[in-house]
Motif scaffolding. Structure first.
Motif, PDB file in Angstrom:
ATOM      1  N   GLU A  88       0.821  -1.215   0.000  1.00  0.00           N
ATOM      2  CA  GLU A  88       0.000   0.000   0.000  1.00  0.00           C
ATOM      3  C   GLU A  88       0.856   1.266   0.000  1.00  0.00           C
ATOM      4  O   GLU A  88       0.498   2.254  -0.650  1.00  0.00           O
ATOM      5  N   GLN A  89       1.987   1.254   0.702  1.00  0.00           N
ATOM      6  CA  GLN A  89       2.847   2.440   0.736  1.00  0.00           C
ATOM      7  C   GLN A  89       3.416   2.772  -0.638  1.00  0.00           C
ATOM      8  O   GLN A  89       3.621   3.928  -0.967  1.00  0.00           O
ATOM      9  N   LEU A  90       3.663   1.748  -1.436  1.00  0.00           N
ATOM     10  CA  LEU A  90       4.212   1.975  -2.771  1.00  0.00           C
ATOM     11  C   LEU A  90       3.145   2.317  -3.805  1.00  0.00           C
ATOM     12  O   LEU A  90       3.323   3.213  -4.621  1.00  0.00           O
ATOM     13  N   VAL A  91       2.034   1.591  -3.776  1.00  0.00           N
ATOM     14  CA  VAL A  91       1.067   1.652  -4.867  1.00  0.00           C
ATOM     15  C   VAL A  91      -0.002   2.736  -4.685  1.00  0.00           C
ATOM     16  O   VAL A  91      -0.365   3.418  -5.641  1.00  0.00           O
ATOM     17  N   LEU A  92      -0.493   2.903  -3.459  1.00  0.00           N
ATOM     18  CA  LEU A  92      -1.610   3.837  -3.269  1.00  0.00           C
ATOM     19  C   LEU A  92      -1.261   5.283  -3.612  1.00  0.00           C
ATOM     20  O   LEU A  92      -2.058   5.951  -4.292  1.00  0.00           O
ATOM     21  N   PRO A  93      -0.097   5.824  -3.195  1.00  0.00           N
ATOM     22  CA  PRO A  93       0.206   7.207  -3.595  1.00  0.00           C
ATOM     23  C   PRO A  93       0.273   7.388  -5.107  1.00  0.00           C
ATOM     24  O   PRO A  93      -0.189   8.389  -5.644  1.00  0.00           O
ATOM     25  N   LEU A 119      -5.524  -8.044  -3.791  1.00  0.00           N
ATOM     26  CA  LEU A 119      -6.926  -7.826  -3.414  1.00  0.00           C
ATOM     27  C   LEU A 119      -7.190  -7.978  -1.912  1.00  0.00           C
ATOM     28  O   LEU A 119      -8.315  -7.791  -1.476  1.00  0.00           O
ATOM     29  N   PHE A 120      -6.159  -8.274  -1.130  1.00  0.00           N
ATOM     30  CA  PHE A 120      -6.321  -8.198   0.324  1.00  0.00           C
ATOM     31  C   PHE A 120      -6.470  -6.746   0.774  1.00  0.00           C
ATOM     32  O   PHE A 120      -6.937  -6.467   1.866  1.00  0.00           O
ATOM     33  N   SER A 121      -6.063  -5.810  -0.071  1.00  0.00           N
ATOM     34  CA  SER A 121      -6.087  -4.387   0.275  1.00  0.00           C
ATOM     35  C   SER A 121      -7.372  -3.719  -0.205  1.00  0.00           C
ATOM     36  O   SER A 121      -7.575  -3.520  -1.398  1.00  0.00           O
ATOM     37  N   GLN A 122      -8.239  -3.359   0.735  1.00  0.00           N
ATOM     38  CA  GLN A 122      -9.468  -2.639   0.382  1.00  0.00           C
ATOM     39  C   GLN A 122      -9.165  -1.268  -0.223  1.00  0.00           C
ATOM     40  O   GLN A 122      -9.807  -0.867  -1.202  1.00  0.00           O
ATOM     41  N   PRO A 123      -8.180  -0.497   0.322  1.00  0.00           N
ATOM     42  CA  PRO A 123      -7.865   0.789  -0.319  1.00  0.00           C
ATOM     43  C   PRO A 123      -7.388   0.628  -1.769  1.00  0.00           C
ATOM     44  O   PRO A 123      -7.675   1.471  -2.617  1.00  0.00           O
ATOM     45  N   PHE A 124      -6.688  -0.471  -2.068  1.00  0.00           N
ATOM     46  CA  PHE A 124      -6.248  -0.734  -3.444  1.00  0.00           C
ATOM     47  C   PHE A 124      -7.459  -0.977  -4.342  1.00  0.00           C
ATOM     48  O   PHE A 124      -7.543  -0.430  -5.443  1.00  0.00           O
ATOM     49  N   ILE A 125      -8.398  -1.776  -3.860  1.00  0.00           N
ATOM     50  CA  ILE A 125      -9.618  -2.056  -4.633  1.00  0.00           C
ATOM     51  C   ILE A 125     -10.344  -0.749  -4.960  1.00  0.00           C
ATOM     52  O   ILE A 125     -10.739  -0.506  -6.106  1.00  0.00           O
ATOM     53  N   GLN A 126     -10.482   0.126  -3.955  1.00  0.00           N
ATOM     54  CA  GLN A 126     -11.150   1.416  -4.173  1.00  0.00           C
ATOM     55  C   GLN A 126     -10.385   2.274  -5.176  1.00  0.00           C
ATOM     56  O   GLN A 126     -10.979   2.901  -6.051  1.00  0.00           O
ATOM     57  N   ALA A 127      -9.044   2.273  -5.051  1.00  0.00           N
ATOM     58  CA  ALA A 127      -8.219   3.096  -5.952  1.00  0.00           C
ATOM     59  C   ALA A 127      -8.303   2.588  -7.385  1.00  0.00           C
ATOM     60  O   ALA A 127      -8.335   3.378  -8.331  1.00  0.00           O
ATOM     61  N   VAL A 128      -8.351   1.264  -7.571  1.00  0.00           N
ATOM     62  CA  VAL A 128      -8.486   0.704  -8.919  1.00  0.00           C
ATOM     63  C   VAL A 128      -9.840   1.103  -9.514  1.00  0.00           C
ATOM     64  O   VAL A 128      -9.924   1.527 -10.669  1.00  0.00           O
ATOM     65  N   ARG A 129     -10.889   0.998  -8.721  1.00  0.00           N
ATOM     66  CA  ARG A 129     -12.216   1.392  -9.214  1.00  0.00           C
ATOM     67  C   ARG A 129     -12.238   2.860  -9.614  1.00  0.00           C
ATOM     68  O   ARG A 129     -12.820   3.226 -10.640  1.00  0.00           O
TER      69      ARG A 129
END
Length: 169
Positions: A88-93, A119-129
């Protein structure tokens, strides 16, 4: 937005494909950002996966767990324990930056891959959407070939009308 997804069987060289496409786009001067996953090997044996951003940052996505009594809070896929904090630290920003970029110029966002570990990361799922909903971004991503229990976001992506999926075997 224009969205292209490559659906791949394991071990067919998806990262090599993504890297070559990315290099070709960069050399053409096309603005591009994103990430890919790369296996980590020690002594000829795969020990995990790293996340590598197109800006050159790298961190662990997962590692083989040598301890069978790992915590119940661990996120596991087979023998691998997923490092959600690092991911998450690498991908979300990077994804947030793509989503909030006010440039009129279209940008390409590489998302390699959308699989069980990610897909264990809910913030990643939201960011992809959010990225898929954006009008100024072209997405080039990879998703797994369906087998076993379907992954909700993967099936959601596969069934979208604005997505072109190429199956690579």
């Amino acid at each position: 937005s224009c969205v292209l997804f490559v659906s791949l069987f394991l071990g067919v060289g998806k990262t090599t494909l993504i890297q070559k496409v990315t290099q070709a786009l960069k050399s053409s001067g096309i603005p591009i950002d994103g990430f890919y996953t790369e296996e980590v090997r020690e002594g000829g044996r795969r020990t995990g996966f790293d996340v590598v951003t197109l800006s050159g940052k790298r961190g662990p996505l997962s590692r083989v767990s040598s301890d069978s009594s790992t915590s119940r809070r661990d996120y596991r896929v087979g023998q691998y324990v997923v490092d959600l904090v690092s991911f998450e630290q690498l991908v979300l920003p990077m994804l947030r930056n793509v989503n909030h970029d006010s440039d009129a110029e279209k940008k390409i966002c590489v998302i390699d891959e959308i699989g069980k570990m990610e897909l264990f990361s809910q913030p990643f799922i939201q960011a992809v959407r959010q990225t898929l909903a954006g009008s100024g971004t072209v997405v080039l991503g990879t998703i797994p070939i369906p087998k076993g229990k379907p992954l909700d976001l993967v099936e959601e992506i596969r069934s979208r009308k604005d997505i072109k999926v190429f199956n690579v075997s």
